[in-house]
Design a protein around this motif. Structure first.
Motif, PDB file in Angstrom:
ATOM      1  N   PRO A  80       0.835  -1.206   0.000  1.00 14.35           N
ATOM      2  CA  PRO A  80       0.000   0.000   0.000  1.00 14.35           C
ATOM      3  C   PRO A  80       0.871   1.258   0.000  1.00 14.35           C
ATOM      4  CG  PRO A  80      -0.777  -1.554   1.655  1.00 14.35           C
ATOM      5  CD  PRO A  80       0.530  -2.085   1.135  1.00 14.35           C
ATOM      6  N   GLY A  81       0.419   2.274  -0.712  1.00 15.50           N
ATOM      7  CA  GLY A  81       1.122   3.551  -0.756  1.00 15.50           C
ATOM      8  C   GLY A  81       2.237   3.635  -1.776  1.00 15.50           C
ATOM      9  N   VAL A  82       2.527   2.540  -2.489  1.00 15.28           N
ATOM     10  CA  VAL A  82       3.606   2.533  -3.477  1.00 15.28           C
ATOM     11  C   VAL A  82       3.026   2.779  -4.872  1.00 15.28           C
ATOM     12  CG1 VAL A  82       5.436   1.184  -4.564  1.00 15.28           C
ATOM     13  CG2 VAL A  82       5.023   0.962  -2.099  1.00 15.28           C
ATOM     14  N   PRO A  83       3.407   3.885  -5.520  1.00 19.48           N
ATOM     15  CA  PRO A  83       2.950   4.140  -6.883  1.00 19.48           C
ATOM     16  C   PRO A  83       3.475   3.042  -7.818  1.00 19.48           C
ATOM     17  CG  PRO A  83       3.886   6.130  -5.940  1.00 19.48           C
ATOM     18  CD  PRO A  83       4.220   4.996  -5.017  1.00 19.48           C
ATOM     19  N   HIS A  84       2.616   2.573  -8.740  1.00 16.47           N
ATOM     20  CA  HIS A  84       3.022   1.513  -9.651  1.00 16.47           C
ATOM     21  C   HIS A  84       2.240   1.574 -10.953  1.00 16.47           C
ATOM     22  CE1 HIS A  84      -0.305  -0.154  -7.280  1.00 16.47           C
ATOM     23  NE2 HIS A  84      -0.573  -0.936  -8.319  1.00 16.47           N
ATOM     24  N   GLN A  85       2.804   0.906 -11.965  1.00 11.89           N
ATOM     25  CA  GLN A  85       2.173   0.843 -13.287  1.00 11.89           C
ATOM     26  C   GLN A  85       2.674  -0.405 -13.998  1.00 11.89           C
ATOM     27  OE1 GLN A  85       3.548   3.643 -16.287  1.00 11.89           O
ATOM     28  NE2 GLN A  85       1.491   3.771 -17.142  1.00 11.89           N
ATOM     29  N   MET A  86       1.753  -1.235 -14.451  1.00 12.19           N
ATOM     30  CA  MET A  86       2.083  -2.416 -15.258  1.00 12.19           C
ATOM     31  C   MET A  86       2.037  -2.004 -16.718  1.00 12.19           C
ATOM     32  SD  MET A  86       2.766  -5.697 -15.379  1.00 12.19           S
ATOM     33  CE  MET A  86       2.067  -6.839 -14.182  1.00 12.19           C
ATOM     34  N   ARG A  87       3.085  -2.403 -17.474  1.00 11.31           N
ATOM     35  CA  ARG A  87       3.150  -2.099 -18.907  1.00 11.31           C
ATOM     36  C   ARG A  87       3.535  -3.350 -19.676  1.00 11.31           C
ATOM     37  NH1 ARG A  87       7.097   1.755 -17.399  1.00 11.31           N
ATOM     38  NH2 ARG A  87       8.507   0.753 -18.873  1.00 11.31           N
ATOM     39  N   ASN A  88       3.060  -3.410 -20.914  1.00 14.97           N
ATOM     40  CA  ASN A  88       3.505  -4.443 -21.830  1.00 14.97           C
ATOM     41  C   ASN A  88       4.277  -3.757 -22.940  1.00 14.97           C
ATOM     42  OD1 ASN A  88       3.981  -6.515 -23.554  1.00 14.97           O
ATOM     43  ND2 ASN A  88       1.849  -7.122 -23.816  1.00 14.97           N
ATOM     44  N   ASP A  89       5.580  -3.681 -22.774  1.00 12.88           N
ATOM     45  CA  ASP A  89       6.447  -3.056 -23.771  1.00 12.88           C
ATOM     46  C   ASP A  89       6.856  -4.040 -24.860  1.00 12.88           C
ATOM     47  OD1 ASP A  89       6.360  -0.716 -22.245  1.00 12.88           O
ATOM     48  OD2 ASP A  89       8.193  -1.205 -21.160  1.00 12.88           O
ATOM     49  N   SER A  90       6.402  -5.282 -24.753  1.00 12.43           N
ATOM     50  CA  SER A  90       6.799  -6.315 -25.710  1.00 12.43           C
ATOM     51  C   SER A  90       5.903  -6.284 -26.947  1.00 12.43           C
ATOM     52  CB  SER A  90       6.735  -7.699 -25.052  1.00 12.43           C
ATOM     53  OG  SER A  90       5.394  -8.139 -24.947  1.00 12.43           O
ATOM     54  N   GLU A  91       6.164  -7.203 -27.855  1.00 14.06           N
ATOM     55  CA  GLU A  91       5.392  -7.288 -29.094  1.00 14.06           C
ATOM     56  C   GLU A  91       4.345  -8.393 -29.052  1.00 14.06           C
ATOM     57  OE1 GLU A  91       7.988  -7.377 -32.492  1.00 14.06           O
ATOM     58  OE2 GLU A  91       9.123  -5.635 -31.789  1.00 14.06           O
ATOM     59  N   GLU A  92       4.165  -9.033 -27.896  1.00 12.53           N
ATOM     60  CA  GLU A  92       3.183 -10.098 -27.738  1.00 12.53           C
ATOM     61  C   GLU A  92       2.316  -9.826 -26.510  1.00 12.53           C
ATOM     62  OE1 GLU A  92       4.883 -13.988 -27.773  1.00 12.53           O
ATOM     63  OE2 GLU A  92       6.227 -13.514 -29.445  1.00 12.53           O
ATOM     64  N   SER A  93       1.132 -10.406 -26.499  1.00 13.47           N
ATOM     65  CA  SER A  93       0.257 -10.272 -25.335  1.00 13.47           C
ATOM     66  C   SER A  93       0.891 -10.931 -24.114  1.00 13.47           C
ATOM     67  CB  SER A  93      -1.099 -10.943 -25.593  1.00 13.47           C
ATOM     68  OG  SER A  93      -1.838 -10.203 -26.525  1.00 13.47           O
TER      69      SER A  93
END
Length: 111
Positions: A80-93
């Motif tokens: 809790p309290g930790v800023p985060h972001q999931m990203r898919n920088d790859s070329e596949e799902s």
């Protein structure tokens, strides 16, 4: 028995998919799929702790300004309290599980 085939499905962000495998006030478990080049909005939770576990592909998780790569069968906890972001920088799902305790409903704040 619960599976992706019979779970409640929803679409979020840029054509990403989510399936609710479990929903309660104490815990929420979601199976998510992110197509290539997609990301979630950077955010944090005041109460919920989350565990992200990769099922397939390679994701980039930004945790409080630091980027880490998660490969299939690897996971990371976001407190809790930790800023985060999931990203898919790859070329596949990519596909992964998100386990949140307690639920994140009403506990998501953009940062």
């Amino acid at each position: 028995m619960m599976s992706k085939k019979n779970a409640e499905h929803y679409v979020w962000g840029q054509q990403c998919d989510g399936w609710f495998l479990e929903q309660s006030q104490e815990r929420i478990i979601i199976h998510e799929r992110m197509p290539a080049g997609t990301s979630e909005v950077r955010h944090m939770h005041e109460k919920a702790s989350q565990f992200f576990f990769m099922l397939s592909g390679i994701a980039t998780m930004e945790l409080d300004g630091e980027n880490i790569q998660l490969h299939a069968h690897e996971g990371v906890t976001v407190l809790p309290g930790v800023p985060h972001q999931m990203r898919n920088d790859s070329e596949e799902s990519i596909e992964f599980l998100v386990i949140s305790t307690p639920t994140t409903k009403g506990d998501r704040y953009p940062v």
